[in-house]
Design a protein around this motif. Structure first.
Motif, PDB file in Angstrom:
ATOM      1  N   PRO A 165      -4.979   2.066  -6.312  1.00  0.00           N
ATOM      2  CA  PRO A 165      -3.569   2.485  -6.224  1.00  0.00           C
ATOM      3  C   PRO A 165      -3.199   3.617  -7.169  1.00  0.00           C
ATOM      4  O   PRO A 165      -2.439   4.517  -6.806  1.00  0.00           O
ATOM      5  CB  PRO A 165      -2.806   1.196  -6.575  1.00  0.00           C
ATOM      6  N   LEU A 215      -5.595   2.973   0.840  1.00  0.00           N
ATOM      7  CA  LEU A 215      -6.095   1.609   0.705  1.00  0.00           C
ATOM      8  C   LEU A 215      -7.077   1.456  -0.453  1.00  0.00           C
ATOM      9  O   LEU A 215      -7.674   0.392  -0.629  1.00  0.00           O
ATOM     10  CB  LEU A 215      -6.758   1.170   2.006  1.00  0.00           C
ATOM     11  N   TYR A 237       0.823  -1.206   0.000  1.00  0.00           N
ATOM     12  CA  TYR A 237       0.000   0.000   0.000  1.00  0.00           C
ATOM     13  C   TYR A 237       0.859   1.259   0.000  1.00  0.00           C
ATOM     14  O   TYR A 237       1.889   1.324   0.694  1.00  0.00           O
ATOM     15  CB  TYR A 237      -0.923   0.003   1.220  1.00  0.00           C
TER      16      TYR A 237
END
Length: 343
Positions: free
Chosen positions: A116, A113, A100
């Motif tokens: 991406p 989270l 992450y």
């Protein structure tokens, strides 16, 4: 189950001093995450689950910058790629755990989270009064409340409960809080301001300023829903014909799950930075206040969780900022849901 928190948002994963030489496990937005530091000091956040079996990687150990599972010894690079399987020579191609995005701006470690690719488009929020810490000093604290994160936002956007829950905090000449001066609303944030009439100092105000309780001052209060992850409160004690004493509370609210929230608190003031007794006084006072608030919010959450419970109640004028903050958060969730459905 549909949650009421957006994923595409920077949330506080930990305080900087929580992540050191070992492994830190934390559940964030319903996901199990393990955090650690590389030898360079850079923070790494990985999915806390070995790809081989569902054993938590946080129960393993570090070998340099690699994370080694404590079950069969599978090891992972900081980018999440599986690097070694002790029982065989080759590594299954493409095997990896989720890594992450992380941004550290002390005292907070921020995590993304959500999608991406969207992380780089939205930097973590910044606090206008506290951009570089210059002239400010204070303390930090980590807590957990078994209540939905929006209950915390709503609570801190409406402090009229103070007359009932913490009457000792109220200056002696103020019988009720004045109406909000202004509620400013943008696409993703809500801010309110309030100014009180001149009044004598409350005992706690006298203690932290060193001024007699007969001193007359005006209070300026500003609360801001910066994002679903961040709430700030700016409180200034403006002594009539005198000095201004400013306090800042920065709350990072990170959902653990729909019914529990991690709270990352930074307290700061812009005066008497060398006076540790003031720092400790404020830390204890606001810690006790937070515990009382948590008890109230957890009681509300239990009632909301009962079968057949009424989900919403009436609102009054003091709820203006809180209502708008909830709407912003839900609009973000709806936007993510519609994009997922469209794809």
């Amino acid at each position: 189950m549909r949650t009421n928190y957006p994923l595409n948002c920077w949330y506080v994963a930990a305080l900087s001093d929580e992540v050191g030489e070992g492994l830190l496990a934390r559940r964030l937005l319903g996901k199990h995450v393990v955090l650690y530091r590389r030898a360079s000091g850079e923070v790494v956040a990985l999915e806390d689950r070995c790809v081989h079996r569902a054993y938590p990687l946080s129960e393993g150990r570090l070998d340099g910058d690699r994370l080694v599972c404590g079950y069969h010894g599978f090891s992972y690079e900081p980018d999440g790629c599986l690097a070694d399987v002790p029982s065989q020579e080759n590594v299954p191609p493409g095997a990896r755990v989720e890594a992450y995005p992380i941004v550290e701006t002390a005292p907070f470690i921020w995590i993304w989270l959500g999608e991406p690719r969207a992380a780089a488009l939205r930097p973590p929020p910044r606090v206008p009064w506290y951009l570089d810490g210059s002239g400010w000093t204070g303390s930090t604290e980590v807590g957990r409340v078994e209540a939905n994160y929006l209950l915390l936002h709503e609570h801190y956007l409406d402090l009229t409960d103070v007359f009932i829950t913490r009457p000792e905090m109220v200056p002696p000449d103020i019988q009720q809080l004045p109406p909000l001066n202004e509620v400013e609303i943008s696409e993703r944030s809500v801010a309110y301001t309030r100014t009180t009439q001149p009044s004598r100092l409350a005992p706690w105000e006298s203690a932290i300023t060193g001024l007699p309780q007969e001193t007359v001052a005006i209070r300026r209060e500003e609360g801001t829903f910066v994002s679903p992850a961040l709430h700030t409160q700016h409180y200034a004690i403006d002594v009539v014909d005198g000095k201004s004493y400013e306090l800042l509370r920065i709350h990072g609210f990170t959902p653990e799950s729909p019914g529990a929230t991690h709270v990352f608190l930074q307290l700061a003031r812009n005066y008497d930075s060398a006076e540790d007794t003031i720092t400790e006084y404020l830390r204890i006072m606001f810690h006790e206040w937070a515990l009382r608030n948590a008890t109230i919010l957890e009681t509300i959450q239990r009632r909301l969780d009962e079968p057949g419970a009424r989900r919403r109640d009436i609102n009054v004028k003091a709820d203006r900022a809180a209502i708008r903050a909830r709407r912003i958060a839900m609009d973000m969730v709806d936007d993510e849901t519609s994009r997922f459905t469209a794809n």
